[in-house]
Design an enzyme around this catalytic site. Structure first.
Site, PDB file in Angstrom:
ATOM      1  N   ASP A 133      40.413  32.385  44.786  1.00 25.59           N
ATOM      2  CA  ASP A 133      41.228  31.195  45.075  1.00 25.59           C
ATOM      3  C   ASP A 133      40.427  30.261  45.971  1.00 25.59           C
ATOM      4  OD1 ASP A 133      42.135  31.627  48.103  1.00 25.59           O
ATOM      5  OD2 ASP A 133      42.120  33.563  47.109  1.00 25.59           O
ATOM      6  N   GLU A 178      42.292  46.110  43.269  1.00 28.81           N
ATOM      7  CA  GLU A 178      40.851  45.869  43.295  1.00 28.81           C
ATOM      8  C   GLU A 178      40.049  47.096  42.841  1.00 28.81           C
ATOM      9  OE1 GLU A 178      40.453  42.556  46.860  1.00 28.81           O
ATOM     10  OE2 GLU A 178      40.830  44.633  47.402  1.00 28.81           O
TER      11      GLU A 178
HETATM   12  N1  ADE Z   1      41.437  37.081  50.069  1.00 24.28           N
HETATM   13  C1  ADE Z   1      41.489  36.393  48.909  1.00 24.28           C
HETATM   14  N2  ADE Z   1      41.821  35.112  49.128  1.00 24.28           N
HETATM   15  C2  ADE Z   1      41.989  34.981  50.463  1.00 24.28           C
HETATM   16  C3  ADE Z   1      42.354  33.907  51.289  1.00 24.28           C
HETATM   17  N3  ADE Z   1      42.622  32.704  50.785  1.00 24.28           N
HETATM   18  N4  ADE Z   1      42.438  34.133  52.624  1.00 24.28           N
HETATM   19  C4  ADE Z   1      42.174  35.354  53.132  1.00 24.28           C
HETATM   20  N5  ADE Z   1      41.836  36.406  52.393  1.00 24.28           N
HETATM   21  C5  ADE Z   1      41.739  36.221  51.065  1.00 24.28           C
END
Ligand code: ADE
Length: 260
Positions: A223, A18
């Site tokens: 996501d 990141e």
């Molecule tokens: N960081 C990025 N995606 C995530 C997720 N699905 N759950 C927790 N932290 C995250």
């Protein structure tokens, strides 16, 4: 209580990917080792700052931010990273800037209401509206003017980065990577205004609240917190999220320099 210390920005990232690309812009760098972390102090686009990789999770974030405040005397803190979407209006590549944070795995019921942090009397911690607005302005500028230059056409097509949204709202943190829509739906029932889930922001919020340090949290949606959440995760951070961070923080620092 407003700090009387000289203005110094603490910049936190949870994962190496990141913060990729940032180190080469940090000038007059000094490296300090403390509590198994490397704190890099210097000047970033004119702004005195200390950059650090906290590691993943609430404890790692809380311990890192406590050192930033106590040892390195930062006066403001910004975290930039990725999050899972917790609202169907959001898609991969959108940006969420927290106005409030909550620890979704804090539950001392029946001694305290679910989500409430004992002794604080609250479950939601507000970010600095000024820092958040500066981040939002910087993000708007980056998306409108620089995204196409910094992210390849192939990545833009692969991740569908047209019409990127920048929204403000509630982010929840917990020591759990969420990749299950049922888990997400249960959270959403309790927190209908929830926009995104991640693993550090609310811990930083609690520490900053204790020390009365203004802070802001910016997350790029990587996501949809479903069973596909881990697919392309690192590729997305490398090709998209880290580029967003770099471009947005450059704009943010330019504004910060003028304001401080
Ligand atoms: N960081 C990025 N995606 C995530 C997720 N699905 N759950 C927790 N932290 C995250």
């Amino acid at each position: 209580m407003k700090s009387t210390l000289p203005a110094r920005l603490g910049l936190v990232f949870a994962m190496e990917e990141e913060q990729q690309g940032l180190a080469e812009h940090l000038q007059d760098v000094q490296i300090h080792l403390l509590g198994k972390r490397e704190y890099r102090s210097g000047t970033l686009w004119g702004v005195p700052c200390v950059c650090v990789l906290s590691g993943i999770g609430k404890v790692a974030a809380a311990s890192t931010v406590t050192s930033l405040i106590q040892h390195f005397e930062v006066t403001q803190i910004v975290l930039s990273g990725v999050a899972g979407a917790a609202d169907t209006s959001l898609k991969v590549g959108d940006i969420v800037i927290a106005n409030e944070l909550i620890q979704h795995d804090m539950n001392a019921f029946p001694i305290f209401p679910k989500f409430e942090i004992p002794r604080s009397g609250k479950s939601r911690f507000a970010t600095s509206s000024e820092l958040s607005q500066q981040l939002s302005n910087a993000a708007q500028y980056f998306i409108q003017h620089e995204l196409a230059e910094h992210i390849s056409a192939a990545s833009r097509a692969q991740f569908g980065l047209d019409q990127v949204q920048i929204v403000k709202g509630l982010i929840a943190s917990g020591d759990q990577f969420i990749q299950d829509l049922q888990v997400l739906a249960a959270l959403k029932r309790e927190l209908p205004d929830l926009l995104a889930v991640e693993m550090e922001g609310a811990a930083i919020a609690q520490v900053c609240d204790d020390f009365e340090i203004p802070f802001a949290i910016m997350r790029t949606i990587s996501d949809e917190a479903n069973e596909h959440a881990h697919l392309n995760f690192k590729q997305f951070i490398h090709e998209v999220a880290a580029q967003y961070s770099l471009g947005i923080l450059r704009q943010f620092c330019a504004q910060w320099f003028k304001a401080n």
